[in-house]
Write a protein that holds these residues in place. Sequence first.
Motif, mmCIF file in Angstrom:
data_model
loop_
_atom_site.group_PDB
_atom_site.id
_atom_site.type_symbol
_atom_site.label_atom_id
_atom_site.label_comp_id
_atom_site.label_asym_id
_atom_site.label_seq_id
_atom_site.Cartn_x
_atom_site.Cartn_y
_atom_site.Cartn_z
ATOM 1 N N LEU B 285 -3.205 11.581 -0.948
ATOM 2 C CA LEU B 285 -3.823 12.893 -1.070
ATOM 3 C C LEU B 285 -3.256 13.706 -2.233
ATOM 4 C CD1 LEU B 285 -6.110 13.902 0.569
ATOM 5 C CD2 LEU B 285 -4.529 15.059 2.084
ATOM 6 N N HIS B 286 -1.956 13.609 -2.445
ATOM 7 C CA HIS B 286 -1.355 14.455 -3.469
ATOM 8 C C HIS B 286 -1.452 13.847 -4.867
ATOM 9 C CE1 HIS B 286 -0.232 16.980 -0.246
ATOM 10 N NE2 HIS B 286 0.538 16.058 0.305
ATOM 11 N N SER B 287 -1.094 12.567 -4.975
ATOM 12 C CA SER B 287 -1.045 11.973 -6.322
ATOM 13 C C SER B 287 -2.401 11.439 -6.758
ATOM 14 C CB SER B 287 -0.028 10.832 -6.338
ATOM 15 O OG SER B 287 -0.483 9.774 -5.509
ATOM 16 N N ARG B 288 -3.371 11.328 -5.849
ATOM 17 C CA ARG B 288 -4.663 10.678 -6.108
ATOM 18 C C ARG B 288 -4.473 9.222 -6.519
ATOM 19 N NH1 ARG B 288 -8.674 12.073 -3.434
ATOM 20 N NH2 ARG B 288 -10.148 11.206 -4.912
ATOM 21 N N GLU B 289 -3.313 8.636 -6.224
ATOM 22 C CA GLU B 289 -3.090 7.217 -6.479
ATOM 23 C C GLU B 289 -4.004 6.395 -5.564
ATOM 24 O OE1 GLU B 289 -0.408 4.252 -8.173
ATOM 25 O OE2 GLU B 289 0.694 6.039 -7.561
ATOM 26 N N GLU B 290 -4.691 5.396 -6.122
ATOM 27 C CA GLU B 290 -5.527 4.526 -5.283
ATOM 28 C C GLU B 290 -4.641 3.548 -4.522
ATOM 29 O OE1 GLU B 290 -9.137 2.683 -6.964
ATOM 30 O OE2 GLU B 290 -8.625 0.906 -5.787
ATOM 31 N N LEU B 291 -4.712 3.580 -3.196
ATOM 32 C CA LEU B 291 -3.843 2.759 -2.351
ATOM 33 C C LEU B 291 -4.537 1.501 -1.863
ATOM 34 C CD1 LEU B 291 -2.357 5.635 -0.192
ATOM 35 C CD2 LEU B 291 -1.374 4.594 -2.233
ATOM 36 N N PRO B 303 -22.015 -11.391 8.158
ATOM 37 C CA PRO B 303 -21.581 -10.020 7.878
ATOM 38 C C PRO B 303 -20.064 -9.920 7.966
ATOM 39 C CG PRO B 303 -23.247 -10.073 9.630
ATOM 40 C CD PRO B 303 -22.826 -11.485 9.379
ATOM 41 N N ALA B 304 -19.473 -9.139 7.069
ATOM 42 C CA ALA B 304 -18.015 -9.007 7.071
ATOM 43 C C ALA B 304 -17.644 -7.646 6.510
ATOM 44 C CB ALA B 304 -17.374 -10.107 6.217
ATOM 45 N N CYS B 305 -16.494 -7.145 6.946
ATOM 46 C CA CYS B 305 -15.979 -5.893 6.405
ATOM 47 C C CYS B 305 -14.482 -6.080 6.179
ATOM 48 C CB CYS B 305 -16.243 -4.751 7.389
ATOM 49 S SG CYS B 305 -15.892 -3.129 6.682
ATOM 50 N N GLY B 306 -14.006 -5.687 5.013
ATOM 51 C CA GLY B 306 -12.597 -5.913 4.703
ATOM 52 C C GLY B 306 -11.967 -4.725 4.008
ATOM 53 N N LEU B 307 -10.661 -4.745 3.979
ATOM 54 C CA LEU B 307 -9.909 -3.699 3.283
ATOM 55 C C LEU B 307 -8.682 -4.350 2.651
ATOM 56 C CD1 LEU B 307 -9.657 -0.525 2.886
ATOM 57 C CD2 LEU B 307 -7.967 -0.631 4.706
ATOM 58 N N THR B 308 -8.446 -4.047 1.382
ATOM 59 C CA THR B 308 -7.277 -4.568 0.683
ATOM 60 C C THR B 308 -6.382 -3.415 0.270
ATOM 61 O OG1 THR B 308 -8.608 -6.357 -0.234
ATOM 62 C CG2 THR B 308 -6.491 -5.944 -1.278
ATOM 63 N N LEU B 309 -5.115 -3.476 0.652
ATOM 64 C CA LEU B 309 -4.154 -2.471 0.204
ATOM 65 C C LEU B 309 -3.404 -3.002 -1.014
ATOM 66 C CD1 LEU B 309 -2.775 -1.315 3.676
ATOM 67 C CD2 LEU B 309 -4.492 -0.189 2.253
ATOM 68 N N HIS B 310 -2.956 -2.086 -1.875
ATOM 69 C CA HIS B 310 -2.258 -2.468 -3.106
ATOM 70 C C HIS B 310 -0.783 -2.110 -2.975
ATOM 71 C CE1 HIS B 310 -6.329 -2.648 -4.383
ATOM 72 N NE2 HIS B 310 -6.471 -1.379 -4.678
ATOM 73 N N PRO B 311 0.057 -3.056 -2.594
ATOM 74 C CA PRO B 311 1.474 -2.736 -2.393
ATOM 75 C C PRO B 311 2.144 -2.079 -3.594
ATOM 76 C CG PRO B 311 0.972 -4.854 -1.432
ATOM 77 C CD PRO B 311 -0.258 -4.413 -2.176
ATOM 78 N N HIS B 312 1.800 -2.495 -4.810
ATOM 79 C CA HIS B 312 2.412 -1.856 -5.985
ATOM 80 C C HIS B 312 2.198 -0.348 -5.951
ATOM 81 C CE1 HIS B 312 3.864 -5.142 -8.307
ATOM 82 N NE2 HIS B 312 2.711 -5.749 -8.373
#
Lengths: 381, 381
Positions: B285-291, B303-312
């Motif tokens: 929310l604060h940095s607007r960094e894409e997580l 049909p599929a739904c997924g989510l990928t997080l970016h550890p970096h």
Amino acid sequence: MMETPDLSNPALLPMGFVDLLPVEAEAEARGLAAVMDVFSCHGYERVRPPLLEFEASLLSGSGAALAEQSFRLLDPSSHRMMALRPDMTTQIARIAAVRMQDCPRPLRLSYAGDCVVIGTPGREGQRQISQAGIELIGPDKAEADAEVIALGAEALAKLGIAHVSFDLSMPVMVWSLIEDGFSGAEREAIIHALDRRDAAAVREHGGAWAELLLGMMDAVGPAHIALQKLETLTFPDKLRPFVARLRADVAAILARLPTARLTVDPVDFRGWRYHTGVCVTVFALHSREELGRGGRYLAGDEPACGLTLHPHAFLRVAEPLPRRKRCLVPSYMAQKDLSSLHEAGYATIASLGESSAMEQEAHHLRCSHIWKDEQPTPLPR
Amino acid sequence: MMETPDLSNPALLPMGFVDLLPVEAEAEARGLAAVMDVFSCHGYERVRPPLLEFEASLLSGSGAALAEQSFRLLDPSSHRMMALRPDMTTQIARIAAVRMQDCPRPLRLSYAGDCVVIGTPGREGQRQISQAGIELIGPDKAEADAEVIALGAEALAKLGIAHVSFDLSMPVMVWSLIEDGFSGAEREAIIHALDRRDAAAVREHGGAWAELLLGMMDAVGPAHIALQKLETLTFPDKLRPFVARLRADVAAILARLPTARLTVDPVDFRGWRYHTGVCVTVFALHSREELGRGGRYLAGDEPACGLTLHPHAFLRVAEPLPRRKRCLVPSYMAQKDLSSLHEAGYATIASLGESSAMEQEAHHLRCSHIWKDEQPTPLPR
């Protein structure tokens, strides 16, 4: 060149590359985490070098031996050749020498990651190799060698692999004899003879060192017997410190691991080209599966000793890990209730209403429990 | 071609590839483990596809969009082209469709690993990208979309990242309007206009859909306001189910995450080419960094739904992890004493006698404690 895609069989992966499915993938991840935790408990700090580097850096020094085994690719950005890492030791040595040159020694580093090798076309073998290891950089003494080996034993014990054998060698002794005493065809002949453990050929091609080499060949075995036999041999002056160090290493390892199963093979030299001191191969006692290897070498110009464990191999002999019980729950369940189930060791599977009856859905989804009357209830079979 | 090795500077890594040093590397590993544990608690089972595959398989289907971003290499074994994975979603879809085709649906899979992209020469940007994610394969309903997003929120909260925004979009709506209503230069013009959010250009090039597209552009904002505005617009029949699904998705997400910060952007369509339903980008929310990012798509024909997080990315905004206190101990200490120090949160650093005085050595090795009188004693500063 033209591609001939085989879309009819998308399951076909390149030779030596595999999918790990749920049980294996989870076991590998948890095993790696357990091993890295042991290293961390003993003050080894984790570093994570990249999957690829410029080949000039990755395949220099101790990495040169692996150049033929490395996939290369052109960097469109710099127009320089890069290589996928075939091993991580060179990278850790680079980090120690450059990025962490100002950190105090002894420097204790740990690492985990995947490496890629070309392999031998047509022969079986993994080409993506998972590694987890440690490097102890700075001190050159038996206690340092022993620390690295003892931590390997502790990490394997954490995975339930207690029955292991540490096979020690000092390849620099054989290499030293070969390089000083033999050249050309005679060198090839003695290397080949030692490689096959062919006593007659060693006697024929061993020249002035034939007796010594035969004596070393005869000394292979449990550490205390091997050391006794080495005691009776006459080594040239320049090799005596290595024999003494091997003895000190065995003593230091047994001081830390009194029940360790140690063997010594004084003529094991193949595949240990850049090592400067003791080398070790770790085997599972029953299956003789190789679980790891390591040894003493120079990281840049600093003495270093490291050990790399092979998660692929050790997971085949590790105790199976307990799996979470699976409990089917309503999709809108309070976070508090979910958390207490997780803490009690359950995985919660949210019902998405795919079946009319929850019990039927729970069976279908291989659940062991179902959320009923505000608690996890074993599913009737 | 000739190499021009720069051995004078072995620290120089290819653009976009970095070493993670102790604090970062440890934080990444622990963050990844925490995230994967959340997924595991909710019944997502881990799979681990290989780092590279035949390009015909890896870059087909939803992977085709990433073909230009992929490093290719020749497999000397099969003489076929392989590619380093630029993303893992295609691999998980392949595993679900082929290796796990007989497993019950909904199929919940998780994964963590590194991907490699070519990047844009001369521009900054990571080329080795760490991913940790989930795929929920089978059901096509709002509760499934909401589950994936809720688990992303729970995983980030585990890392101390509570202040996040989920930006929802439904790119298939804009793509559908573009494909049905525009061709040739007009299509280029309207894509360019929407891409720049240029209202005048949208009015000029929007043809029959100008009013609707402008209305959709105006609806960008907090979810409840956006949905109210979309309510007032007249959509063609084939888009109405998508508007209804977006509303159902928002309701299902708020049912699981009542305090979630949700925004909707109905004209976000770039970079979402193979998605068939709701898409989401997670921001700090604060940095607007894409997580992280994710959405609904077809895994093969399921049909599929997924989510990928970016550890970096998320490690830059996560709370710093507590580090183990470091206690210098004698090198031959009983395993029992070592273990109790480890359990009490200490890392034990074995003294290898590098300094004459233990205290001096402890300072040198950045220890906070020293083993004295059979207990860990804070080091005087």
